[in-house]
Design a protein around this motif. Sequence first.
Motif, PDB file in Angstrom:
ATOM      1  N   ASP A 269       0.898  -1.096   0.432  1.00 15.85           N
ATOM      2  CA  ASP A 269       0.187   0.201   0.249  1.00 15.85           C
ATOM      3  C   ASP A 269       0.862   0.783   0.425  1.00 15.85           C
ATOM      4  N   ALA A 270       0.813   1.801  -1.267  1.00 17.37           N
ATOM      5  CA  ALA A 270       0.667   3.422  -1.189  1.00 17.37           C
ATOM      6  C   ALA A 270       0.358   4.492  -0.626  1.00 17.37           C
ATOM      7  N   CYS A 369      -5.499   5.429   8.852  1.00 12.88           N
ATOM      8  CA  CYS A 369      -4.790   4.299   7.922  1.00 12.88           C
ATOM      9  C   CYS A 369      -5.283   2.744   9.503  1.00 12.88           C
ATOM     10  N   SER A 374      -2.552  -4.572   1.842  1.00 12.30           N
ATOM     11  CA  SER A 374      -2.795  -5.101   0.028  1.00 12.30           C
ATOM     12  C   SER A 374      -2.147  -6.473  -0.085  1.00 12.30           C
ATOM     13  N   GLN A 419      -6.189   2.023   1.697  1.00 15.25           N
ATOM     14  CA  GLN A 419      -6.095   1.512   0.636  1.00 15.25           C
ATOM     15  C   GLN A 419      -6.699   2.870  -0.390  1.00 15.25           C
ATOM     16  N   ARG A 420      -7.943   3.369   0.174  1.00 18.13           N
ATOM     17  CA  ARG A 420      -8.613   4.265  -0.271  1.00 18.13           C
ATOM     18  C   ARG A 420      -7.377   5.650  -1.004  1.00 18.13           C
ATOM     19  N   ARG A 422      -5.393   4.636  -3.586  1.00 17.90           N
ATOM     20  CA  ARG A 422      -5.390   4.422  -4.738  1.00 17.90           C
ATOM     21  C   ARG A 422      -5.855   5.409  -6.008  1.00 17.90           C
TER      22      ARG A 422
END
Length: 422
Positions: A269-270, A369, A374, A419-420, A422
């Motif tokens: 996850d970035a 977060c 992921s 993941q929001r 992305r």
Amino acid sequence: MNQPAHIVIIGAGIVGAASAFHCLQAGLRVTLVEPGVPGDEQASSYGNAGWLSSHSVLPPAYPGVWKKVPAWLIDPLGPLSIRLHYLPKALPWLVRYLAAASTYVRIERTARALRTLLADAPALHQVMADAAGVGYLIERKGLLHAFLSRGHFEQDAKAWEIRRREGIEWEELDAAALHAREPDLSPHYTFGVYTPEAGSCRNPGAYTAALIEYVRSKGATLVRTTATGFRIEQGRLRAVLTTEGEIACDRAVIAAGARARALALQAGDAVPLETERGYHAVVSPVTVGPRTSTMFADQKVVVNSMEQGLRIAGQVEITEADDTPNWRRAEILREHLQTLYPGLPRDLAPEHIKIWMGRRPSTPDALPCIGVASATADIIHAYGHGHIGLVGSARTGRLVAQLASGATPEIPLKPFSPQRFR
């Protein structure tokens, strides 16, 4: 007999400590990985303003705040500053930060989510503090917001109305009531708002350290090393990698605060996590100060009477985590303190003043977060709380334990999904 699942919690700040507390209660075997001394001065938890502000449901930004960006860039000592050499790197985060609070519809959506995380926080902290033998560090006597005038409060009326819609109640104080409550306060402040549901902590560093000692006494292990990554095989976590070797485990929690971004990326996850550096100043001993911990709306600072003395905390400085501190910012806080409470002595000796700088882990939308990674559901994200790290840690720890043990989370986690972005 089946062995309990082994969970490695990366980070022994207040979020890691709360996660360890609740994971033990859920029957998990817990190892904490932390290179520093829990609750010591290197930790953001140490320097927290001490607010258990269950009403802190609004993002720091607001519609139209973009107009102030040029001033932030030219004033290195303002309430919020961005070091010019860091601007190109910070710009994507800053654009998202402004966009997330560009309309009141978006702000209300943030408030709705944060309210679920922060509601009842003082009571949740009281339970943990009592168990760790430091219940006296939690004060549940409300918090105060001081304004120069009713007119200044009414400039924030929309924000307070959003709070009201989330079930937050408050009491308005005119000048006479405010100064009867706070006799040491500067006469320049003539209006106040008291939020009875909130609370405060008299020593966040000691509280964090006590929680860590408590979980160790209940069987948790503390490993003084730095986590560097994960070994994942066929979608399952096998070990947390550290500078001292692998720690085999079934689950892991990323609770590394401002250092979490690289670990999150390894977990698939970035996350646009930025370091909002904050400062504080503590003066002691003092006989002057607030009866109730107070935020000053015009200065964007909090003053809290703590075990160490009278602490004033605030400031936001966006730059590299390890950039050289600008100690003038902390000195300005101390100067503010003497203006806010005129009865404080003006000739304090250096040994009676302590200054500090820490690193808030902040997402651009002001939501932490919290959720599974992921790369594998065996890794749980728990960081990015920004200005609500202390108050938000209690329920975050409960959520971590629920995710790790397969229980249904007690609040919806979609708004906090890592993941929001992305």
